[in-house]
Scaffold this active site. Sequence first.
Site, short mmCIF file in Angstrom:
data_model
loop_
_atom_site.label_atom_id
_atom_site.label_comp_id
_atom_site.label_asym_id
_atom_site.label_seq_id
_atom_site.Cartn_x
_atom_site.Cartn_y
_atom_site.Cartn_z
N HIS A 48 0.85 -1.20 0.00
CA HIS A 48 0.00 0.00 0.00
C HIS A 48 0.88 1.25 0.00
O HIS A 48 1.57 1.54 0.97
CB HIS A 48 -0.93 0.03 1.21
CG HIS A 48 -1.81 1.24 1.22
ND1 HIS A 48 -3.02 1.29 0.56
CD2 HIS A 48 -1.63 2.47 1.76
CE1 HIS A 48 -3.54 2.50 0.71
NE2 HIS A 48 -2.72 3.23 1.44
N HIS A 100 -4.53 4.33 -3.57
CA HIS A 100 -3.53 3.25 -3.58
C HIS A 100 -2.91 3.36 -4.97
O HIS A 100 -3.63 3.22 -5.97
CB HIS A 100 -4.20 1.90 -3.34
CG HIS A 100 -3.28 0.70 -3.34
ND1 HIS A 100 -3.30 -0.28 -2.36
CD2 HIS A 100 -2.33 0.31 -4.23
CE1 HIS A 100 -2.41 -1.21 -2.64
NE2 HIS A 100 -1.81 -0.88 -3.79
N HIS A 102 -1.67 3.30 -8.55
CA HIS A 102 -2.05 2.37 -9.63
C HIS A 102 -1.76 3.03 -10.97
O HIS A 102 -1.81 4.26 -11.09
CB HIS A 102 -3.53 1.99 -9.53
CG HIS A 102 -4.46 3.15 -9.45
ND1 HIS A 102 -4.70 3.82 -8.27
CD2 HIS A 102 -5.20 3.78 -10.40
CE1 HIS A 102 -5.55 4.82 -8.50
NE2 HIS A 102 -5.87 4.82 -9.79
N HIS A 104 -2.96 2.79 -14.99
CA HIS A 104 -3.94 2.28 -15.94
C HIS A 104 -3.21 1.85 -17.21
O HIS A 104 -2.33 2.58 -17.70
CB HIS A 104 -4.94 3.37 -16.33
CG HIS A 104 -5.72 3.95 -15.19
ND1 HIS A 104 -7.03 3.61 -14.93
CD2 HIS A 104 -5.38 4.86 -14.23
CE1 HIS A 104 -7.46 4.29 -13.88
NE2 HIS A 104 -6.49 5.07 -13.44
P1 5GP Z 1 -8.23 6.68 -10.62
O1 5GP Z 1 -9.44 7.47 -10.95
O2 5GP Z 1 -7.93 6.73 -9.13
O3 5GP Z 1 -7.02 6.99 -11.45
O4 5GP Z 1 -8.56 5.20 -10.98
C1 5GP Z 1 -9.25 4.32 -10.16
C2 5GP Z 1 -9.85 3.28 -11.06
O5 5GP Z 1 -10.22 2.18 -10.29
C3 5GP Z 1 -11.11 3.77 -11.79
O6 5GP Z 1 -10.90 3.66 -13.20
C4 5GP Z 1 -12.20 2.84 -11.27
O7 5GP Z 1 -13.13 2.48 -12.27
C5 5GP Z 1 -11.41 1.65 -10.78
N1 5GP Z 1 -12.04 0.97 -9.65
C6 5GP Z 1 -12.51 1.54 -8.51
N2 5GP Z 1 -13.00 0.61 -7.68
C7 5GP Z 1 -12.82 -0.59 -8.31
C8 5GP Z 1 -13.14 -1.94 -7.94
O8 5GP Z 1 -13.67 -2.23 -6.88
N3 5GP Z 1 -12.81 -2.91 -8.85
C9 5GP Z 1 -12.22 -2.63 -10.03
N4 5GP Z 1 -11.94 -3.65 -10.84
N5 5GP Z 1 -11.90 -1.37 -10.40
C10 5GP Z 1 -12.20 -0.36 -9.56
ZN ZN Z 2 -4.09 -0.10 -0.45
#
Ligand code: 5GP
Ligand code: ZN
Length: 116
Positions: A48, A100, A102, A104
Site C-alpha cells: 500500500h 492506492h 495504480h 492504468h
Molecule cells: P483513478 O481514478 O484513481 O485513477 O482510478 C481508479 C480506477 O479504479 C477507476 O478507473 C475505477 O473504475 C477503478 N475501480 C474503482 N473501484 C474498483 C473496484 O472495486 N474494482 C475494479 N476492478 N476497479 C475499480
Molecule cells: Zn491499499
Amino acid sequence: MAEHDCIFCRIAKEEVPADIVHENEQIVAFRDINPQAPVHVVVIPRKHIASLAASSADDVALLGEILKAAKEVAEKLDIQASGYRVVNNCGPDAQQSVQHIHFHVLGGRRLGWPPG
Ligand code: 5GP
Ligand code: ZN
C-alpha cells in the site's frame, strides 16, 4: 487510510473479487470495473502506497516492476503491436479516486490526446 479499508489492498488479498489478468509476488493487475477502452487494466503493487507523490526512494525498484507488469499485460492482452497508454493519476487535479498507487493500461482503440 488503513490498509484493510483500501479497496485495492482488498483486491490484492482476494478479499474483494476482481478479474485478475496478471500477478506476481509484488504486483496485481485486474480489469477496471468501469472500462474506458476495450482493454483497461489497473496495475497495482501489493504494497500500500497512497500515490506516486507518496512513494519514496525505497520504492524505485517497485515502480519499475509496475511498468514491467504493464508491458506484460499489454503483451498478454495482445495490444503490444497496436499500442497502448499507461496512465497514473496523482492527486486531486488528476482526479485520483483510489488512494492506492495504480497505473492504468488502456488500449484496443485509438486514444485521444491531450487527455481532458
Ligand atoms: P483513478 O481514478 O484513481 O485513477 O482510478 C481508479 C480506477 O479504479 C477507476 O478507473 C475505477 O473504475 C477503478 N475501480 C474503482 N473501484 C474498483 C473496484 O472495486 N474494482 C475494479 N476492478 N476497479 C475499480
Ligand atoms: Zn491499499
